[in-house]
Design a protein around this motif. Structure first.
Motif, mmCIF file in Angstrom:
data_model
loop_
_atom_site.group_PDB
_atom_site.id
_atom_site.type_symbol
_atom_site.label_atom_id
_atom_site.label_comp_id
_atom_site.label_asym_id
_atom_site.label_seq_id
_atom_site.Cartn_x
_atom_site.Cartn_y
_atom_site.Cartn_z
ATOM 1 N N ARG A 40 -12.032 -4.672 -38.702
ATOM 2 C CA ARG A 40 -12.664 -5.403 -37.603
ATOM 3 C C ARG A 40 -12.712 -6.881 -37.964
ATOM 4 O O ARG A 40 -13.144 -7.253 -39.057
ATOM 5 C CB ARG A 40 -14.083 -4.862 -37.337
ATOM 6 C CG ARG A 40 -14.828 -5.569 -36.222
ATOM 7 C CD ARG A 40 -16.157 -4.895 -35.938
ATOM 8 N NE ARG A 40 -16.833 -4.470 -37.138
ATOM 9 C CZ ARG A 40 -17.470 -5.295 -37.973
ATOM 10 N NH1 ARG A 40 -17.498 -6.588 -37.739
ATOM 11 N NH2 ARG A 40 -18.065 -4.824 -39.054
ATOM 12 N N PRO A 57 -5.052 -1.524 -31.145
ATOM 13 C CA PRO A 57 -6.478 -1.747 -30.871
ATOM 14 C C PRO A 57 -7.323 -0.476 -30.928
ATOM 15 O O PRO A 57 -6.868 0.613 -30.560
ATOM 16 C CB PRO A 57 -6.463 -2.337 -29.460
ATOM 17 C CG PRO A 57 -5.199 -1.867 -28.849
ATOM 18 C CD PRO A 57 -4.209 -1.777 -29.958
ATOM 19 N N PRO A 59 -9.991 1.380 -29.036
ATOM 20 C CA PRO A 59 -10.271 1.264 -27.597
ATOM 21 C C PRO A 59 -11.698 0.885 -27.240
ATOM 22 O O PRO A 59 -11.931 0.262 -26.210
ATOM 23 C CB PRO A 59 -9.911 2.660 -27.045
ATOM 24 C CG PRO A 59 -9.911 3.571 -28.228
ATOM 25 C CD PRO A 59 -9.515 2.736 -29.393
ATOM 26 N N TRP A 60 -12.662 1.230 -28.075
ATOM 27 C CA TRP A 60 -14.065 0.925 -27.745
ATOM 28 C C TRP A 60 -14.596 -0.317 -28.452
ATOM 29 O O TRP A 60 -15.775 -0.607 -28.392
ATOM 30 C CB TRP A 60 -14.964 2.129 -28.085
ATOM 31 C CG TRP A 60 -14.751 2.665 -29.471
ATOM 32 C CD1 TRP A 60 -15.294 2.184 -30.632
ATOM 33 C CD2 TRP A 60 -13.929 3.767 -29.842
ATOM 34 N NE1 TRP A 60 -14.859 2.908 -31.707
ATOM 35 C CE2 TRP A 60 -14.030 3.908 -31.253
ATOM 36 C CE3 TRP A 60 -13.132 4.660 -29.137
ATOM 37 C CZ2 TRP A 60 -13.345 4.903 -31.953
ATOM 38 C CZ3 TRP A 60 -12.454 5.654 -29.829
ATOM 39 C CH2 TRP A 60 -12.566 5.767 -31.217
ATOM 40 N N CYS A 61 -13.701 -1.083 -29.091
ATOM 41 C CA CYS A 61 -14.146 -2.317 -29.757
ATOM 42 C C CYS A 61 -12.974 -3.295 -29.810
ATOM 43 O O CYS A 61 -12.020 -3.086 -30.567
ATOM 44 C CB CYS A 61 -14.652 -2.029 -31.169
ATOM 45 S SG CYS A 61 -15.127 -3.509 -32.095
ATOM 46 N N HIS A 62 -13.035 -4.390 -29.023
ATOM 47 C CA HIS A 62 -11.890 -5.287 -28.970
ATOM 48 C C HIS A 62 -11.740 -6.166 -30.210
ATOM 49 O O HIS A 62 -10.769 -6.905 -30.323
ATOM 50 C CB HIS A 62 -11.923 -6.152 -27.694
ATOM 51 C CG HIS A 62 -13.207 -6.842 -27.448
ATOM 52 N ND1 HIS A 62 -14.152 -6.358 -26.578
ATOM 53 C CD2 HIS A 62 -13.722 -7.980 -27.941
ATOM 54 C CE1 HIS A 62 -15.186 -7.168 -26.547
ATOM 55 N NE2 HIS A 62 -14.953 -8.162 -27.363
ATOM 56 N N SER A 63 -12.675 -6.093 -31.171
ATOM 57 C CA SER A 63 -12.490 -6.786 -32.442
ATOM 58 C C SER A 63 -11.853 -5.893 -33.498
ATOM 59 O O SER A 63 -11.540 -6.351 -34.592
ATOM 60 C CB SER A 63 -13.846 -7.290 -32.972
ATOM 61 O OG SER A 63 -14.398 -8.247 -32.109
ATOM 62 N N SER A 65 -9.096 -2.881 -35.034
ATOM 63 C CA SER A 65 -7.694 -2.444 -34.974
ATOM 64 C C SER A 65 -7.438 -1.343 -35.996
ATOM 65 O O SER A 65 -8.029 -1.331 -37.085
ATOM 66 C CB SER A 65 -6.747 -3.610 -35.276
ATOM 67 O OG SER A 65 -6.897 -4.654 -34.333
ATOM 68 N N SER A 96 -19.918 -3.014 -29.405
ATOM 69 C CA SER A 96 -19.879 -2.899 -27.950
ATOM 70 C C SER A 96 -21.226 -2.507 -27.363
ATOM 71 O O SER A 96 -21.577 -2.934 -26.264
ATOM 72 C CB SER A 96 -18.806 -1.879 -27.545
ATOM 73 O OG SER A 96 -17.533 -2.310 -27.980
#
Length: 467
Positions: A40, A57, A59-63, A65, A96
């Motif tokens: 992250r 990515p 899916p539940w956290c855009h920071s 991978s 999130s």
């Protein structure tokens, strides 16, 4: 990777009964495969390029991978610079969740009661509005030192780290807008990663953990401000520690369950017992380890948005340790090393930079609670000199006051191993900031004929890279 036969039979029987045989078989199969690897990014130190090739990515956290394979993170200097954090993808949901609770952007006060090693704490900090303050607590002394290291590298200036039983902190009644309790648990969700989680499992441990969790939750409820949120999580699957304790929070503590609206998305499961909205991350359904999470709100909401002003009132006592008069010249030097209007205090010969909200929270910490760190340590006074602290190099409020020397990867790893580094001949004498890909990784003192490596000895890399 483990084989199904190494999973405790009692565990398999219990989980089949509690979450259903079909779902349990998918879980057991997943526990026999290699775990996912994920990272992250620190939003306040975001790199311009991808950290690793072929990242996908979470899916539940855009920071967050996923990585294709697990590299040697220890030998990536950007990890030590606090640019990213290695964290299981399931736990990234914390970022999130916080985003969904603080949409208006007002600064708030947050407490992570069981914070070590710092993954969920840093995930929370990724989502907090500017000006928010965090109290990160850990009961275990060795783990609290690991927590301090990880939070120092992350660089947030508005953090206090404590080492205390939650019963001591419960004296801070109504002080926090959000409290996270990632409670000590039986660790069923870590069985494919940790042999100890498989070997220690028994139903007596489950009951023991559930009881301890309720003690911590009771203390957390007392610390929560009216209208504030409690986030409860475990890394286990059984309903005794999960749904039963969620129901106990509502029925006994009187907190109101909140539907996060994440269940049913991206493989995230909902509760398997009762009617309290919960999230279940189950390997085989989601790419990550086991995690249970539920969110509650304390009733009697204070009018207006969540704010540090509603939760922290300036106290009369000062809990920052012994104070000393500081040479005005050194004080002026310290101020030139940081950005922003921060209070500087002298604590036992070390200068700390504190925001107003951090200073006020520090004053509220009960007497006798061990404070590991507070704000940003600027430096240590030695005679007439001020020696910059490693905290300063990691901090997002450092004003970049010293000459900088960009290191190659090999040089950076030697620096992080606390080995001698040769600086370019034109490097000015005095303190120098070592950087890697533009990010500070620490300080050196250039004496001309050699340079002293000021990296903290206890944090040095001890394993040589195989590359």
């Amino acid at each position: 990777m483990i084989e199904d036969k190494f999973l405790p039979e009692g565990f398999k029987a219990l989980i089949c009964d509690e979450i259903g045989e079909k779902r349990a078989e998918i879980l057991f199969s997943a526990l026999c495969r290699e775990p996912e690897t994920s990272v992250r990014v620190n939003r306040h130190k975001a790199p311009k390029e991808l950290l690793y090739p072929d990242m996908t990515p979470v899916p539940w956290c855009h920071s967050g991978s996923y990585l294709i394979k697990r590299p040697s993170f220890t030998h990536n200097p950007l990890l030590h610079a606090g640019v990213f954090y290695v964290q299981d993808a399931s736990s990234m949901i914390y970022e999130s969740i916080i985003e969904s609770l603080v949409k208006d952007g007002s600064p708030i006060s947050v407490c992570d009661l069981c914070a070590a090693p710092g993954g969920k704490t840093t995930a929370i900090m990724n989502a907090l509005p500017d000006g928010s303050v965090m109290l990160a607590n850990e009961f275990s002394t060795p783990r609290s030192n690991i927590l301090k290291e990880n939070l120092s590298k992350y660089g947030n200036p508005e953090v206090i780290v404590t080492n205390a039983d939650t019963s001591r902190l419960s004296e801070m009644k109504g002080k926090f807008n959000i409290i996270a309790v990632d409670a000590p648990c039986s660790g069923e969700g870590m069985m494919r990663k940790e042999e100890v989680a498989r070997n220690q499992w028994n139903e007596g441990l489950i009951r023991q953990c559930a009881s301890l969790q309720r003690e911590i939750l009771k203390n957390a409820a007392e610390m929560l401000a009216p209208g504030g949120y409690l986030i409860y999580s475990t890394c286990t699957f059984n309903t005794t520690e999960d749904e039963d304790n969620a129901a106990w929070i509502a029925d006994t503590l009187g907190l109101l369950p909140i539907d996060t609206n994440f269940a049913g998305k991206d493989g995230i499961q909902c509760q398997v017992k009762g009617d309290i909205p919960c999230l279940r991350f189950i390997p085989g359904f989601t790419r990550g380890e086991g995690l249970f999470l539920s969110v509650f709100r304390k009733p009697e909401e204070i009018s207006g948005s969540l704010s540090t002003r509603s939760a922290i009132k300036k106290g009369k006592k000062e809990n920052a340790g012994n104070h000393y008069k500081t040479d005005p010249r050194i004080l002026e030097m310290a101020r030139s090393w940081i950005k922003g209007d921060m209070k500087i205090i002298n604590r036992d010969g070390r200068l700390l930079a504190l925001s107003t909200s951090t200073s006020e929270l520090l004053e509220q910490i009960p007497k006798g609670v061990r404070i590991i760190s507070a704000g940003i340590e600027i430096g240590e006074i030695k005679g007439k000199d001020l020696i910059p602290a490693h905290d300063l190099a990691m901090s997002t409020v450092m004003a970049r006051p010293f000459p900088e020397v960009e290191l190659t990867k090999d040089e950076a790893l030697r620096y992080l191993s606390k080995e001698a580094i040769s600086l370019p001949a034109e490097t000015p004498k005095g303190f120098v900031t070592a950087t890697y890909n533009g990010f500070p990784i620490g300080f050196l003192k250039n004496l001309g004929n050699r340079a002293n490596n000021l990296y903290p000895g206890e944090w040095r890399i001890r394993v040589k890279s195989s590359e």
